[in-house]
Structure formats: C-alpha cells, structure tokens
Design a protein around this motif. Sequence first.
Motif, mmCIF file in Angstrom:
data_model
loop_
_atom_site.group_PDB
_atom_site.id
_atom_site.type_symbol
_atom_site.label_atom_id
_atom_site.label_comp_id
_atom_site.label_asym_id
_atom_site.label_seq_id
_atom_site.Cartn_x
_atom_site.Cartn_y
_atom_site.Cartn_z
ATOM 1 N N PHE A 196 165.170 29.537 49.434
ATOM 2 C CA PHE A 196 166.192 30.145 48.593
ATOM 3 C C PHE A 196 166.064 31.669 48.700
ATOM 4 O O PHE A 196 165.193 32.257 48.061
ATOM 5 N N PRO A 197 166.894 32.325 49.486
ATOM 6 C CA PRO A 197 166.836 33.786 49.546
ATOM 7 C C PRO A 197 167.420 34.392 48.274
ATOM 8 O O PRO A 197 168.372 33.858 47.707
ATOM 9 N N PHE A 198 166.824 35.492 47.819
ATOM 10 C CA PHE A 198 167.328 36.186 46.637
ATOM 11 C C PHE A 198 168.461 37.148 46.973
ATOM 12 O O PHE A 198 169.085 37.695 46.084
ATOM 13 N N GLN A 199 168.708 37.375 48.275
ATOM 14 C CA GLN A 199 169.781 38.265 48.680
ATOM 15 C C GLN A 199 170.312 37.828 50.048
ATOM 16 O O GLN A 199 169.724 36.972 50.693
ATOM 17 N N THR A 200 171.401 38.425 50.455
ATOM 18 C CA THR A 200 171.972 38.090 51.758
ATOM 19 C C THR A 200 171.098 38.674 52.864
ATOM 20 O O THR A 200 170.259 39.542 52.621
ATOM 21 N N VAL A 201 171.305 38.200 54.073
ATOM 22 C CA VAL A 201 170.556 38.711 55.220
ATOM 23 C C VAL A 201 170.766 40.212 55.343
ATOM 24 O O VAL A 201 169.820 40.970 55.598
ATOM 25 N N GLU A 202 171.983 40.679 55.133
ATOM 26 C CA GLU A 202 172.275 42.110 55.245
ATOM 27 C C GLU A 202 171.527 42.912 54.183
ATOM 28 O O GLU A 202 171.011 43.982 54.456
ATOM 29 N N GLN A 203 171.444 42.387 52.951
ATOM 30 C CA GLN A 203 170.737 43.080 51.881
ATOM 31 C C GLN A 203 169.231 43.081 52.119
ATOM 32 O O GLN A 203 168.529 43.948 51.620
ATOM 33 N N ALA A 204 168.750 42.120 52.869
ATOM 34 C CA ALA A 204 167.314 41.978 53.119
ATOM 35 C C ALA A 204 166.920 42.628 54.439
ATOM 36 O O ALA A 204 166.022 42.162 55.119
ATOM 37 N N SER A 205 167.572 43.715 54.794
ATOM 38 C CA SER A 205 167.321 44.324 56.098
ATOM 39 C C SER A 205 165.879 44.803 56.245
ATOM 40 O O SER A 205 165.338 44.803 57.339
ATOM 41 N N GLU A 206 165.239 45.221 55.150
ATOM 42 C CA GLU A 206 163.838 45.643 55.232
ATOM 43 C C GLU A 206 162.899 44.674 54.528
ATOM 44 O O GLU A 206 161.885 44.285 55.073
ATOM 45 N N LEU A 207 163.247 44.304 53.288
ATOM 46 C CA LEU A 207 162.404 43.406 52.500
ATOM 47 C C LEU A 207 163.233 42.236 52.026
ATOM 48 O O LEU A 207 164.206 42.420 51.296
ATOM 49 N N GLY A 208 162.863 41.047 52.459
ATOM 50 C CA GLY A 208 163.532 39.839 51.999
ATOM 51 C C GLY A 208 162.668 39.147 50.965
ATOM 52 O O GLY A 208 161.448 39.074 51.111
ATOM 53 N N GLN A 209 163.292 38.652 49.912
ATOM 54 C CA GLN A 209 162.579 37.921 48.879
ATOM 55 C C GLN A 209 163.082 36.482 48.877
ATOM 56 O O GLN A 209 164.292 36.250 48.888
ATOM 57 N N TYR A 210 162.133 35.540 48.844
ATOM 58 C CA TYR A 210 162.469 34.128 48.988
ATOM 59 C C TYR A 210 161.699 33.284 47.989
ATOM 60 O O TYR A 210 160.519 33.536 47.724
ATOM 61 N N ALA A 211 162.367 32.260 47.475
ATOM 62 C CA ALA A 211 161.699 31.185 46.763
ATOM 63 C C ALA A 211 161.624 30.024 47.750
ATOM 64 O O ALA A 211 162.578 29.765 48.490
ATOM 65 N N LEU A 212 160.497 29.366 47.783
ATOM 66 C CA LEU A 212 160.251 28.293 48.746
ATOM 67 C C LEU A 212 159.761 27.057 47.997
ATOM 68 O O LEU A 212 159.045 27.175 47.001
ATOM 69 N N THR A 213 160.137 25.882 48.486
ATOM 70 C CA THR A 213 159.583 24.644 47.949
ATOM 71 C C THR A 213 159.142 23.761 49.107
ATOM 72 O O THR A 213 159.651 23.876 50.229
ATOM 73 N N GLY A 214 158.188 22.899 48.809
ATOM 74 C CA GLY A 214 157.729 21.993 49.847
ATOM 75 C C GLY A 214 156.679 21.035 49.339
ATOM 76 O O GLY A 214 156.447 20.918 48.134
ATOM 77 N N THR A 215 156.071 20.361 50.287
ATOM 78 C CA THR A 215 154.948 19.475 49.998
ATOM 79 C C THR A 215 153.808 19.826 50.951
ATOM 80 O O THR A 215 154.033 20.430 52.008
ATOM 81 N N VAL A 216 152.626 19.459 50.559
ATOM 82 C CA VAL A 216 151.481 19.613 51.451
ATOM 83 C C VAL A 216 150.609 18.374 51.302
ATOM 84 O O VAL A 216 150.363 17.901 50.194
ATOM 85 N N GLU A 217 150.214 17.823 52.443
ATOM 86 C CA GLU A 217 149.296 16.686 52.440
ATOM 87 C C GLU A 217 147.924 17.189 52.851
ATOM 88 O O GLU A 217 147.776 17.810 53.908
ATOM 89 N N PHE A 218 146.949 16.934 51.997
ATOM 90 C CA PHE A 218 145.572 17.320 52.267
ATOM 91 C C PHE A 218 144.786 16.107 52.748
ATOM 92 O O PHE A 218 144.923 15.020 52.189
#
Length: 147
Positions: A78-100
């Motif tokens: 989930f990007p917090f801004q468009t690709v153009e707005q994130a030209s230097e610093l992009g902020q993202y929320a990420l979700t997933g799973t991990v198997e240990f």
Amino acid sequence: MTIYPEGFTDPKVEAFLTKFYQISDTPTANAEYVDQFTDDATLIMGLKTAIGDKNIRTLRESMWGAIVGRHHVLTQVFPFQTVEQASELGQYALTGTVEFTLKNEKKVSVSWGAKMDLLRGKEGEQPKIKFYQVYVDSTPVVQALTS
C-alpha cells in the motif's frame, strides 16, 4: 503473488521488495541484508530497535537464534503516495506471512505488517530502506519452541 494497487507501476520498487525478502530469508546474507538499508536507517522488529548499519546487523544476526529457515510471502503493498510523489522517498505499508522453520524442526506461519520508508536512489542506484518497522506476534513461535 503480491497485490499492488491498481495503476501502481514502479518496477524499481517491486524488484527491490522481491529481492529484499529473498535476502531476508537467507541466513548467511547478513552483509547483503544490511546493504539494503541506509547507513543511518532505523529498523524496529517487535520490541527491538536498531539504528545504524552495525546495530541492524547485530539485530539481524540475533533473529536467527532459534530459527533455521524462514520464507516471507509479501501479500500486499500500500503506497502512501503516487509514484510521482515518491520520486525521492516512498512510504509503504506492507502485509504478508512468514513461515519459520525452528531448530526443533517445527514450522510456524504468522502474519505480519510493516511500514517502510524507501529512498529511491538516483538513476542506476538501488533503493535503500531509511525506516522499517515490522509488526508481528511472536507468541506462536515462542509456544512452538517451548512445547
């Protein structure tokens, strides 16, 4: 397969995230893992915080203590801004799973969420993480280790 928002097209970020989690799942890739971060980055993993490359390496190494294998699946970005707005610093929320895979040969899968601030880098440079905080409940891992 990772889900990105409709219209999100940033191959540089997509390639970085794929590579980052592959490195994260490789127990011997400590130097390569640290290289994914800026020299002054902040990594927060549960209750542990590491600032700077030396502390990030120490935290990374400690995460493998009772674990012999892990496999991340990045589910959604989930990007917090468009690709153009994130030209230097992009902020993202990420979700997933991990198997240990634990030293006692038990396997445990948990869901996680994260916030990542990613410096995109100049032309020809790879992105680097400036801030990365992971939210994960380690209770299932602890229970599997003690039962």
